[in-house]
Every structure is written in C-alpha cells, then in structure tokens.
Scaffold this motif. Structure first.
Motif, PDB file in Angstrom:
ATOM      1  N   TYR A  52      -5.051 -23.054 -28.931  1.00 44.86           N
ATOM      2  CA  TYR A  52      -3.878 -24.205 -28.731  1.00 44.86           C
ATOM      3  C   TYR A  52      -4.441 -25.393 -28.399  1.00 44.86           C
ATOM      4  O   TYR A  52      -4.214 -26.586 -28.838  1.00 44.86           O
ATOM      5  N   GLY A  53      -5.843 -25.515 -27.392  1.00 49.40           N
ATOM      6  CA  GLY A  53      -6.586 -26.523 -27.465  1.00 49.40           C
ATOM      7  C   GLY A  53      -7.200 -27.188 -28.567  1.00 49.40           C
ATOM      8  O   GLY A  53      -7.066 -28.372 -28.753  1.00 49.40           O
ATOM      9  N   ALA A  54      -7.552 -26.457 -29.302  1.00 53.35           N
ATOM     10  CA  ALA A  54      -8.118 -26.866 -30.745  1.00 53.35           C
ATOM     11  C   ALA A  54      -7.312 -27.549 -31.444  1.00 53.35           C
ATOM     12  O   ALA A  54      -7.343 -28.676 -32.070  1.00 53.35           O
ATOM     13  N   LEU A  55      -6.117 -26.890 -31.684  1.00 51.52           N
ATOM     14  CA  LEU A  55      -4.984 -27.547 -32.383  1.00 51.52           C
ATOM     15  C   LEU A  55      -4.624 -28.604 -32.170  1.00 51.52           C
ATOM     16  O   LEU A  55      -4.177 -29.651 -32.676  1.00 51.52           O
ATOM     17  N   ALA A  56      -4.160 -28.964 -30.682  1.00 50.77           N
ATOM     18  CA  ALA A  56      -3.456 -30.097 -29.970  1.00 50.77           C
ATOM     19  C   ALA A  56      -4.230 -31.519 -30.308  1.00 50.77           C
ATOM     20  O   ALA A  56      -3.656 -32.239 -30.447  1.00 50.77           O
ATOM     21  N   VAL A  57      -5.618 -31.309 -30.321  1.00 45.70           N
ATOM     22  CA  VAL A  57      -6.368 -32.628 -30.522  1.00 45.70           C
ATOM     23  C   VAL A  57      -6.106 -33.034 -31.825  1.00 45.70           C
ATOM     24  O   VAL A  57      -6.166 -34.582 -32.198  1.00 45.70           O
ATOM     25  N   VAL A  58      -5.841 -32.257 -32.763  1.00 46.12           N
ATOM     26  CA  VAL A  58      -5.782 -32.896 -34.357  1.00 46.12           C
ATOM     27  C   VAL A  58      -4.277 -32.744 -34.591  1.00 46.12           C
ATOM     28  O   VAL A  58      -4.108 -33.405 -35.859  1.00 46.12           O
ATOM     29  N   LEU A  59      -3.435 -31.996 -34.122  1.00 44.56           N
ATOM     30  CA  LEU A  59      -2.130 -31.835 -34.832  1.00 44.56           C
ATOM     31  C   LEU A  59      -1.369 -33.122 -35.181  1.00 44.56           C
ATOM     32  O   LEU A  59      -0.953 -33.104 -36.378  1.00 44.56           O
ATOM     33  N   VAL A  60      -1.241 -33.993 -34.320  1.00 40.26           N
ATOM     34  CA  VAL A  60      -0.243 -35.245 -34.720  1.00 40.26           C
ATOM     35  C   VAL A  60      -1.202 -36.008 -35.863  1.00 40.26           C
ATOM     36  O   VAL A  60      -0.598 -36.551 -36.573  1.00 40.26           O
ATOM     37  N   VAL A  61      -2.385 -36.358 -35.639  1.00 40.04           N
ATOM     38  CA  VAL A  61      -3.264 -37.096 -36.488  1.00 40.04           C
ATOM     39  C   VAL A  61      -3.165 -36.271 -37.919  1.00 40.04           C
ATOM     40  O   VAL A  61      -3.020 -36.910 -39.009  1.00 40.04           O
ATOM     41  N   VAL A  84       0.112 -16.748 -36.448  1.00 38.40           N
ATOM     42  CA  VAL A  84      -0.390 -16.604 -37.897  1.00 38.40           C
ATOM     43  C   VAL A  84       0.354 -17.280 -38.787  1.00 38.40           C
ATOM     44  O   VAL A  84      -0.063 -18.323 -39.619  1.00 38.40           O
ATOM     45  N   ALA A  85       1.448 -17.027 -38.783  1.00 33.08           N
ATOM     46  CA  ALA A  85       2.449 -17.555 -39.691  1.00 33.08           C
ATOM     47  C   ALA A  85       2.551 -18.947 -39.944  1.00 33.08           C
ATOM     48  O   ALA A  85       2.476 -19.811 -40.517  1.00 33.08           O
ATOM     49  N   ALA A  86       2.735 -19.534 -38.403  1.00 25.70           N
ATOM     50  CA  ALA A  86       2.961 -21.044 -38.430  1.00 25.70           C
ATOM     51  C   ALA A  86       1.577 -21.608 -38.765  1.00 25.70           C
ATOM     52  O   ALA A  86       1.645 -22.726 -39.580  1.00 25.70           O
ATOM     53  N   GLY A  87       0.321 -21.202 -38.429  1.00 21.20           N
ATOM     54  CA  GLY A  87      -0.550 -21.847 -38.496  1.00 21.20           C
ATOM     55  C   GLY A  87      -0.758 -22.150 -40.217  1.00 21.20           C
ATOM     56  O   GLY A  87      -1.457 -22.949 -40.805  1.00 21.20           O
ATOM     57  N   VAL A  88      -0.829 -20.595 -40.981  1.00 26.27           N
ATOM     58  CA  VAL A  88      -0.876 -20.696 -42.236  1.00 26.27           C
ATOM     59  C   VAL A  88      -0.035 -21.654 -43.069  1.00 26.27           C
ATOM     60  O   VAL A  88      -0.270 -22.125 -43.899  1.00 26.27           O
ATOM     61  N   SER A 100       1.520 -24.542 -30.890  1.00 23.90           N
ATOM     62  CA  SER A 100       1.499 -25.418 -29.686  1.00 23.90           C
ATOM     63  C   SER A 100       1.051 -26.641 -29.933  1.00 23.90           C
ATOM     64  O   SER A 100      -0.148 -26.950 -30.040  1.00 23.90           O
ATOM     65  N   PRO A 101       1.834 -27.640 -29.924  1.00 28.21           N
ATOM     66  CA  PRO A 101       1.614 -29.125 -30.121  1.00 28.21           C
ATOM     67  C   PRO A 101       1.112 -29.754 -28.842  1.00 28.21           C
ATOM     68  O   PRO A 101       0.602 -30.770 -28.858  1.00 28.21           O
ATOM     69  N   SER A 102       1.321 -28.721 -27.774  1.00 31.43           N
ATOM     70  CA  SER A 102       0.918 -29.554 -26.434  1.00 31.43           C
ATOM     71  C   SER A 102      -0.575 -29.082 -25.915  1.00 31.43           C
ATOM     72  O   SER A 102      -0.892 -29.735 -24.873  1.00 31.43           O
ATOM     73  N   GLY A 103      -0.992 -28.024 -26.465  1.00 26.47           N
ATOM     74  CA  GLY A 103      -2.166 -27.520 -25.840  1.00 26.47           C
ATOM     75  C   GLY A 103      -1.826 -26.379 -24.602  1.00 26.47           C
ATOM     76  O   GLY A 103      -2.830 -25.926 -24.108  1.00 26.47           O
ATOM     77  N   ASN A 104      -0.539 -26.469 -24.411  1.00 27.04           N
ATOM     78  CA  ASN A 104      -0.157 -25.575 -23.385  1.00 27.04           C
ATOM     79  C   ASN A 104       0.463 -24.379 -23.843  1.00 27.04           C
ATOM     80  O   ASN A 104       0.608 -24.239 -24.969  1.00 27.04           O
ATOM     81  N   GLU A 105       0.630 -23.304 -22.964  1.00 26.69           N
ATOM     82  CA  GLU A 105       1.243 -22.286 -23.440  1.00 26.69           C
ATOM     83  C   GLU A 105       2.690 -22.302 -24.000  1.00 26.69           C
ATOM     84  O   GLU A 105       3.594 -23.206 -23.600  1.00 26.69           O
ATOM     85  N   VAL A 106       2.900 -21.594 -25.294  1.00 25.09           N
ATOM     86  CA  VAL A 106       4.121 -21.722 -25.926  1.00 25.09           C
ATOM     87  C   VAL A 106       4.486 -20.216 -26.451  1.00 25.09           C
ATOM     88  O   VAL A 106       3.531 -19.385 -26.174  1.00 25.09           O
ATOM     89  N   VAL A 110      -6.529 -26.239 -38.298  1.00 29.18           N
ATOM     90  CA  VAL A 110      -5.224 -25.439 -38.426  1.00 29.18           C
ATOM     91  C   VAL A 110      -5.417 -23.983 -38.930  1.00 29.18           C
ATOM     92  O   VAL A 110      -4.906 -22.919 -38.364  1.00 29.18           O
ATOM     93  N   LEU A 111      -6.401 -23.962 -39.727  1.00 29.98           N
ATOM     94  CA  LEU A 111      -6.645 -22.460 -40.176  1.00 29.98           C
ATOM     95  C   LEU A 111      -7.528 -21.639 -38.985  1.00 29.98           C
ATOM     96  O   LEU A 111      -7.190 -20.384 -39.111  1.00 29.98           O
ATOM     97  N   LEU A 112      -8.101 -22.041 -38.488  1.00 29.23           N
ATOM     98  CA  LEU A 112      -8.857 -21.745 -37.382  1.00 29.23           C
ATOM     99  C   LEU A 112      -7.826 -20.938 -36.180  1.00 29.23           C
ATOM    100  O   LEU A 112      -7.804 -20.084 -35.672  1.00 29.23           O
ATOM    101  N   TYR A 113      -6.752 -21.937 -36.077  1.00 30.83           N
ATOM    102  CA  TYR A 113      -5.653 -21.216 -35.209  1.00 30.83           C
ATOM    103  C   TYR A 113      -5.128 -20.230 -35.741  1.00 30.83           C
ATOM    104  O   TYR A 113      -4.973 -19.316 -34.803  1.00 30.83           O
ATOM    105  N   ALA A 114      -4.860 -20.125 -37.036  1.00 32.82           N
ATOM    106  CA  ALA A 114      -4.296 -18.904 -37.747  1.00 32.82           C
ATOM    107  C   ALA A 114      -5.062 -17.777 -37.578  1.00 32.82           C
ATOM    108  O   ALA A 114      -4.844 -16.635 -37.435  1.00 32.82           O
TER     109      ALA A 114
END
Length: 363
Positions: free
Chosen positions: A6-15, A66-70, A91-97, A161-165
């Motif tokens: 979640y933390g890795a994705l949140a830093v770059v998701l919007v960008v 996995v499905a969302a990340g891919v 997780s766009p927030s870096g927090n629990e979803v 994003v792929l790391l997240y998946a």
C-alpha cells in the motif's frame, strides 16, 4: 507485506495515473470509485467472514489485490480502470482498504485476553505503519532509480504497480497458512445476514461517527498528499518517499504510545484528545509557505495521528460481541486539507459527547 505494498503504491499512484493520460477530474473520480468499491467489497466479505471462514475471505481479498494491480499496470482505458478499481482492492491512501483490517482485528481479539487487547492492537498498528513507511520509501526510491536509467517516468511508476500485484499474490499464499484458531467456533442465533445481531445499536452509532471520520480522511489520502507536495513544491518521487517514510514511522510510534494513555485515561478520551490536535495540524499544512515548514507540520501531525487507531479498534472489540467483530491547481488543491481537518474535529467532538460516559466491556 500488505501495508508495504500500500505504501509503495500510494507514493506514485496519482502521478502514474495523470502520466498515463488521465485528467485531474478523471483521476479524482477513479480514486473515489476505487474507495467506494473497496468499501463495498470489504462490507460483503467481512460480514460473511465469521460464517464462511476468515481465512477464506482474506485469501479472496488478496486475489482482488492482484487483479486490481495487474489491470492498473496493463491498461490506460478509463472504463477498465474504473471496473478494476471498483471491484478489485487497491489502496490510493497508503492505509488499510478491503476486508483485511476488520477480519484480522476480529481474529486478534479472538486469541488474546481483553487486558492485552489495546497493547496488541498498538503493536499491530506499529508494524503496519513501519511497513507502510518502508513501502513509501521503496516506491519513491525505486521509481526515481529507474528514471535514472533508460526507463521513462511512466514505466518506472508501472513497475511499482506491478510490485503491488506481486505482493498481493504472495499474500494470498501466506493467508493459506492462517491458523484455524482465528475462526469463530459458534455463532449467535440472532446474527443477521450482515453479520450483526445484538450489537446492532452500538455498531450503527459508531459506524455513523466512523463514517464521518473516514469521509473527512478521504479528502487527504496519502496519494493526494503526495500529489499536493508534487504540485506545490515540485517534490520528486524519491523525496516524496522519504517524507512519507518518516511520516509513517512517526505514526507507528504514536500508536504504540496509545496503549499507555488508554490505560490511564480510558479509550474514548485517548481517541479524542490525541485526534483533535492532529487535525488542527492537518489544517495548517497548506498554510506553510515553504517545503521544510510544510513537511515539519505534516510530520508533527503524523506523530500523534495514530494514537486513536488502536484505542478505537480496542473499543469496538470491547463493545461488540465476539462473533460479530468481523462484520487542480496548488491554490485550489489545498482545500481538502481544511475540509478533512475540520470534519475530523467534528467527529472527535461527537465521539466524545456520545461515548465518554459509556462503560468499556472488559471481556
């Protein structure tokens, strides 16, 4: 592992989304629908977890990660992204979803004595915050490092994003090892299809207050905060990762201190009197004229922001029956900080007024 992702994705998701060609309004709509979808998925899975199996629902949640990340890494089509974000878990927030937090809280409360519950939740929160911090640092550093090679910025964000998946896939495998001791042995005959029976009244009251807090928090999710720093001060991904690394470290430490405060002042008082100043600091972030001051106020906010988390988790477990526990310009872009901080303060005052005199169940 989940909070690291979640933390890795949140830093770059919007960008990443804006670099993919989505407009600011499309990105905002996508994140909104993503959170709505995560809420719906969480509600469906958690209200059935006690009856159908907590381990099974956790595995399903990981597969949806996995499905969302891919999908997010594979396509730029807005409609497909909306479907993946709404149905999947991202997780766009870096927090629990998703369904993970309520099911894991219920499982923890099931296997630890009541006297240790708040302390255990504090350590649980600390572990998650440190993992989120490490993920934020990794996501920012990894994308920045890739950009120093032949990778384009968009490609570097896609790797995260792929790391997240990939971490979601590993998580699904790990959940297959969950102990049967986390499952509910017997169910209350009055429990409804939504997983709530005799605890319905208190759950509805608390849910209304928590919904207000979550609504306010949705204005300044970590992805948005990272994007705000990017727009306002031109902060690069590596620096963003470092900022949110320390923010989450401080948040984790604050959660650990919460159990001591709760033992002395009570759960509700600890929730309110640590959450209030945290949200005042949130309002002050966009008022800071320089990057160092904005970061300083943000870190000060995070240093007390999570003290209400383990206490709130413990309070819910204390008042709910065991078999029901699972159940855009820089000037304009500053507005969500004021809305979020103000609404969260309203939440604190209502929570204190409604529950400060309510007894805390010891079993």
């Amino acid at each position: 592992m989940r909070l690291f992702a979640y933390g890795a994705l949140a830093v770059v998701l919007v960008v990443y989304l804006t670099s993919s060609g989505l407009s600011a309004s499309q990105t905002g709509l996508l994140l909104t629908l993503t959170l709505v979808g995560d809420t719906a998925v969480s509600l469906y899975l958690t209200t059935r977890a006690d009856r159908l199996g907590r381990r099974r629902m956790l595995i399903v949640g990981a597969i949806l990660m996995v499905a969302a990340g891919v999908t997010f890494a594979w396509t730029r089509d807005f409609l497909l992204l909306v479907v993946a974000g709404t149905i999947g878990v991202i997780s766009p927030s870096g927090n629990e979803v998703g369904p993970f937090l309520p099911i894991e809280q219920a499982a923890l409360a099931h296997v630890v004595p009541p006297v240790s519950r708040t302390a255990v939740f504090a350590w649980y929160t600390l572990a998650g915050s440190l993992a989120t911090a490490a993920g934020s640092l990794c996501g920012g550093v990894l994308s920045q490092a890739l950009q120093r090679t032949a990778a384009t910025p968009l490609a570097s964000y896609r790797v995260v994003v792929l790391l997240y998946a990939a971490l979601g896939a590993v998580l699904a495998l790990l959940f297959t090892r969950l102990s049967p001791g986390a499952e509910v042995a017997t169910l209350d005959a009055t429990t409804t299809s939504f997983g709530i029976g005799r605890s319905r009244t208190v759950v509805l009251r608390l849910s209304g207050l928590f919904a207000l807090d979550a609504f306010a928090g949705g204005f300044v999710i970590q992805s948005f905060a990272a994007y705000w720093f990017y727009l306002r001060f031109g902060v690069n991904p590596a620096t963003l990762g470092m900022i949110f690394f320390w923010a989450n470290v401080l948040a984790g430490v604050s959660a650990l201190l919460a159990s001591r405060l709760a033992a002395r002042f009570g759960l509700v008082r600890t929730m309110v009197f640590t959450h209030l100043p945290s949200n005042v600091l949130l309002i002050l972030v966009p008022l800071m004229p320089t990057l160092p001051l904005a970061v300083l106020v943000l870190l000060a906010r995070f240093s007390i922001s999570q003290m209400d988390v383990p206490t709130r988790q413990s309070y819910v477990m204390a008042v709910v029956r065991p078999d029901e526990r699972s159940a855009a310009r820089p000037s304009l872009v500053s507005l969500p900080f004021f809305i979020a901080g103000t609404l969260k303060i309203v939440y604190d005052l209502l929570l204190y007024r409604g529950f400060v005199s309510a007894p805390e169940r010891s079993e």
